[in-house]
Design an enzyme around this catalytic site. Structure first.
Site, PDB file in Angstrom:
ATOM      1  CB  CYS A 225      -9.334  -9.238 -33.061  1.00 43.59           C
ATOM      2  SG  CYS A 225      -8.203  -8.671 -31.849  1.00 43.59           S
TER       3      CYS A 225
ATOM      4  CG  ASP B 166      -7.526 -13.505 -24.591  1.00 51.03           C
ATOM      5  OD1 ASP B 166      -8.692 -12.903 -24.383  1.00 51.03           O
ATOM      6  OD2 ASP B 166      -6.860 -14.432 -24.789  1.00 51.03           O
TER       7      ASP B 166
ATOM      8  CB  CYS C 132     -10.707 -11.568 -30.607  1.00 48.73           C
ATOM      9  SG  CYS C 132      -9.385 -11.336 -29.276  1.00 48.73           S
ATOM     10  CG  ASP C 133      -6.830 -15.090 -28.535  1.00 44.31           C
ATOM     11  OD1 ASP C 133      -6.600 -14.631 -29.531  1.00 44.31           O
ATOM     12  OD2 ASP C 133      -5.928 -14.835 -27.702  1.00 44.31           O
ATOM     13  CE  LYS C 134      -9.239 -17.497 -24.356  1.00 41.87           C
ATOM     14  NZ  LYS C 134      -8.299 -16.463 -24.848  1.00 41.87           N
TER      15      LYS C 134
ATOM     16  CB  CYS D 227      15.242  -0.960 -23.963  1.00 39.37           C
ATOM     17  SG  CYS D 227      13.521  -1.120 -23.471  1.00 39.37           S
TER      18      CYS D 227
ATOM     19  CB  CYS E 112      -2.234 -11.140 -32.160  1.00 37.66           C
ATOM     20  SG  CYS E 112      -2.842 -10.335 -30.948  1.00 37.66           S
TER      21      CYS E 112
ATOM     22  CB  SER F  51      -0.953 -15.223 -24.366  1.00 29.50           C
ATOM     23  OG  SER F  51      -0.714 -15.184 -25.488  1.00 29.50           O
TER      24      SER F  51
END
Length: 573
Positions: free
Chosen positions: A55, A87, A128-130, A181, A200, A476
Site C-alpha cells: 500500500c 491492516d 493504507c486504511d488509517k 479445498c 487493496c 474490515s
C-alpha cells in the site's frame, strides 16, 4: 517559478524571516538552500511511505515528484514521513489493536512536524486504511492550504480466470479449515492475489476513503482511482504540488472546503459505492477536526436515502482499477448530482465548486461498473446504521450484496476475537446463531480491532449468510455477510453488549435499522448489578494512553475535543 509570496503573514516567517532567525536559516543553508529558496513558502510533503506493505511502497516517490510542482508554483518543498499500520498484516492477532490507534498517531505526528517547522501548506500522501483519514484529520486540524493524494490501488490478481484480492485469501483459509479445498489452493492463491504495489483493490477502507477525499473536495478530480503502478501517478503528484501553491495564493483552506454539506456529499458517496463501515468512524473524526458535529447517526440518516450504484467488491463484481477505467469517482458523482443527491456548490482544491468540476465530465453509458442513479443496484445505500436496546449509541452494517436483511437467533458470546476464531476454525459455530464478540471496542480492546479473519473464515466455511456477528469492535472494508460493528456503548463501558449471555435472543433488522436484545428489563437490571469492569493487558505505552483518552465509536473514536474547543488555528500563528 511562476510567482513570489509575501511571507509576512505565513507561519514559516517564524523560522526564516528577520535577523533573529539567523540560527534557523543556518540549518537551511546546511541543506543546500540559498537566500531566494529560503524566502519562498515552505510546503510540507507528508508521506506515509515505507516498506511495511505494498500500500505504501510508492508513496515516497510520489511525494518526491510533487516537489517539482511545488517549486514551479513558487514554494520550497520539505518532505517528511510518518508511520502506518497496515491492516492486512496486522489482521487476526494482537497487532490489530495498533491499527485504529495509528490514525491518531499519524494525525498527531503530522501536526507536530508542521507546527514545529512552521510549514505554510501541505500535500499529504497515504495508501493504507488509517493513514488516509489520519492525513486528512491533520490537514483539517492545521487548516493550512492542503491537498490529499492517494497512492493508488493495487492491480487485481488473477486466479482461475477471475480477478481476486487479498480478501479471497482470507476466505480460502476458512475454506481450507472446512476441508473444502487442498492446502495447495491456499498457497496458489496467496502468491497471485497481490501482484504489486498499491492498496487493496476492492471497495475496502482505503478505496472508500480515497473516494471520500475526492467527494469532500480535498483531492484533485479523478486522481485517486488511478492504480498505483500507473505512470500517471507521478503526473498527479506534480499537479498536486503545483495546485497547493494556487490554494496558498488564494488562502483556500481545508475548512473552507470541508463544510457540513461536503461531509454529507462524502457520506453519500460511501453509501453509493457500498463502501467500508469504517467511514462511519472516520467521517465523524474528520468533522470534529473542522468543528462540525457529525456523528454516526448523521451518517446513517444520509445512508438511508442514498441508492447503491457502484458494483464494487466485496459486495459486487469489480475493483478500483475497473472503476478508474469506468470514469472514476467523478463519473459516479455525475449521475449522483443529476439525481439531486449531491451539493454541487461545495468548494474543492481546484478553486472551483464540485458542480463545476463535475460539469467537465461526460457520462459514459457504456461502462458497466457505475449504474445510473435512476436504475440503482438497490434503492438504499450499501451501508446501514442500526439502533436499539442492544446498541443505544448505534451500530453499523454493510448490506451491499446481501440477500438477507433480517436475522434473529440465540447469542453465542465471546470476550475476544481469538476465542471466536478458534471456535470457527474448529467448526463449533452453529447455523442460526448470533455471534457476539465483545471487549474489542476503542477503550476495551483497546484499539477497536477489525474482525476480517473471523468473518472471512466463516465465509470460507460456507456460513457467511447463515450466522450473524455483532461486535463493539470493527470490521474490515473487505468484510461481507451479516456483520454488525461499532456497537455502543461498548462492553468496557458497561453497555448492553457486556450483559449478553449465551442463548439470549437477538433481533436484527437492517431494513428497519434496529438491533435489539430480547431480555426482560428486570433481568438486565440484575445483570448490570453483577457486572464487573474488566482490565486489559495494556497498562503502559501507546495503547494505555489511547484507552485513557478515546471517546465513543459513534463520535469517531477521537482522542481530543477537536476544533470546537480550540482557541487558535495553527494556520493563523
Amino acid at each position: 517559478m511562476t510567482r513570489t509570496f509575501d511571507k509576512s503573514r505565513l507561519p514559516s516567517r517564524h523560522v526564516s524571516v528577520g535577523p533573529e532567525r539567523a540560527p534557523h536559516r543556518s540549518y537551511y543553508y546546511a541543506m543546500g538552500l540559498d537566500e531566494e529558496q529560503i524566502a519562498r513558502p515552505f510546503v510540507a510533503l507528508a508521506s506515509a511511505g515505507n516498506n511495511s506493505a505494498p500500500c505504501n511502497t510508492t508513496l515516497d516517490a510520489q511525494a518526491d515528484a510533487a516537489q517539482k510542482g511545488v517549486i514551479q508554483g513558487g514554494g520550497m518543498p520539505r518532505r517528511f514521513n510518518t508511520i502506518t499500520v497496515t491492516d492486512g498484516i496486522a489482521m487476526g492477532h494482537q497487532g490489530m489493536k495498533s491499527s485504529l490507534v495509528s490514525r491518531e498517531v499519524i494525525a498527531d505526528s503530522v501536526e507536530l512536524s508542521v507546527r514545529g517547522h512552521c510549514y505554510d501548506a501541505i500535500v499529504a500522501f497515504a495508501g493504507c486504511d488509517k493513514s488516509l483519514p489520519g492525513m486528512m484529520m491533520a490537514m483539517l486540524r492545521l487548516n493550512v492550504p492542503g491537498i490529499f493524494v492517494y497512492g493508488g490501488s493495487i492491480m487485481p490478481g488473477r486466479y482461475e480466470n477471475r480477478d481476486v484480492t487479498v480478501v479471497d485469501v482470507f476466505e480460502v483459509v476458512g475454506k481450507y479449515a472446512a476441508g473444502a479445498c487442498p492446502l495447495s489452493e491456499v498457497h496458489a492463491l496467496e502468491k497471485v492475489a497481490c501482484p504489486g504495489h498499491g492498496a487493496c483493490g476492492g471497495q475496502y477502507t482505503a478505496n472508500t476513503m480515497a473516494c471520500v477525499a475526492e467527494a469532500i473536495g480535498l483531492s484533485l478530480p479523478n486522481s485517486n482511482m488511478v492504480p498505483a503502478p500507473y505512470s500517471t501517478r507521478e503526473q498527479i503528484a506534480v499537479a498536486a504540488g503545483a495546485q497547493v501553491m494556487e490554494c496558498l495564493a488564494d488562502n483556500l483552506r481545508p475548512r473552507d472546503i470541508c463544510t457540513r454539506e461536503a461531509f454529507i456529499n462524502a457520506a453519500r458517496v460511501v453509501a453509493a459505492t457500498g463502501g467500508s463501515t469504517n467511514a462511519a468512524l472516520h467521517l465523524p473524526a474528520m468533522a470534529s477536526e473542522a468543528g462540525i458535529d457529525f456523528d454516526l447517526f448523521d451518517v446513517a440518516e444520509i445512508f438511508k436515502t442514498t441508492p447503491y450504484i457502484a458494483d464494487l467488491k466485496p459486495g459486487g463484481k469489480y475493483v478500483a482499477k475497473d472503476m478508474y477505467e469506468a470514469g472514476g469517482v467523478y463519473m459516479l458523482m455525475k449521475t449522483m448530482l443529476s439525481g439531486g443527491l449531491l451539493d454541487g456548490n461545495c468548494k474543492t482544491v481546484t478553486g472551483k465548486t464540485l458542480g463545476e468540476n463535475i460539469d467537465q465530465v461526460t457520462w459514459n453509458p457504456d461502462q458497466k461498473v457505475i449504474y445510473d442513479i435512476t436504475t440503482p443496484l438497490s434503492p438504499t445505500g450499501g451501508v446501514v446504521g442500526l439502533r436499539g436496546s442492544l446498541a443505544p449509541n448505534g451500530a453499523i452494517v454493510k448490506v451491499a450484496g446481501m440477500h438477507r436483511l433480517q436475522f434473529s437467533g440465540p447469542a453465542r458470546v465471546f470476550d475476544c476475537e481469538e476465542d471466536c476464531f478458534a471456535a470457527v476454525e474448529n467448526r463449533l459455530i452453529n447455523e442460526g446463531e448470533v455471534i457476539v464478540i465483545r471487549y474489542e471496542g476503542p477503550k476495551g480492546g483497546p484499539g477497536m480491532r477489525e474482525m476480517l479473519s473471523t468473518t472471512a473464515a466463516l465465509y470460507g466455511l460456507g456460513m457467511g449468510e447463515s450466522v450473524a456477528l455483532i461486535t463493539d469492535g470493527r470490521f474490515s472494508g473487505g468484510t461481507r455477510g451479516f456483520c454488525i460493528g461499532h456497537v455502543g456503548p461498548e462492553a468496557a463501558d458497561g453497555g448492553p453488549i457486556a450483559l449478553v449471555e449465551d442463548g439470549d435472543t437477538i433481533h436484527i433488522d437492517a431494513e428497519a435499522g434496529t438491533i435489539d436484545l430480547d431480555v426482560p428489563e428486570d433481568v438486565m437490571t440484575e445483570r448490570r448489578k453483577n457486572w464487573v469492569p474488566r482490565t486489559n493487558d495494556y497498562q503502559s505505552g501507546a495503547l494505555w494512553r489511547y484507552a485513557k483518552t478515546v471517546g465513543p465509536a459513534y463520535k469517531g473514536a477521537i482522542t481530543h475535543p477537536g476544533a470546537a474547543a480550540e482557541t487558535h488555528v495553527y494556520a493563523d500563528i
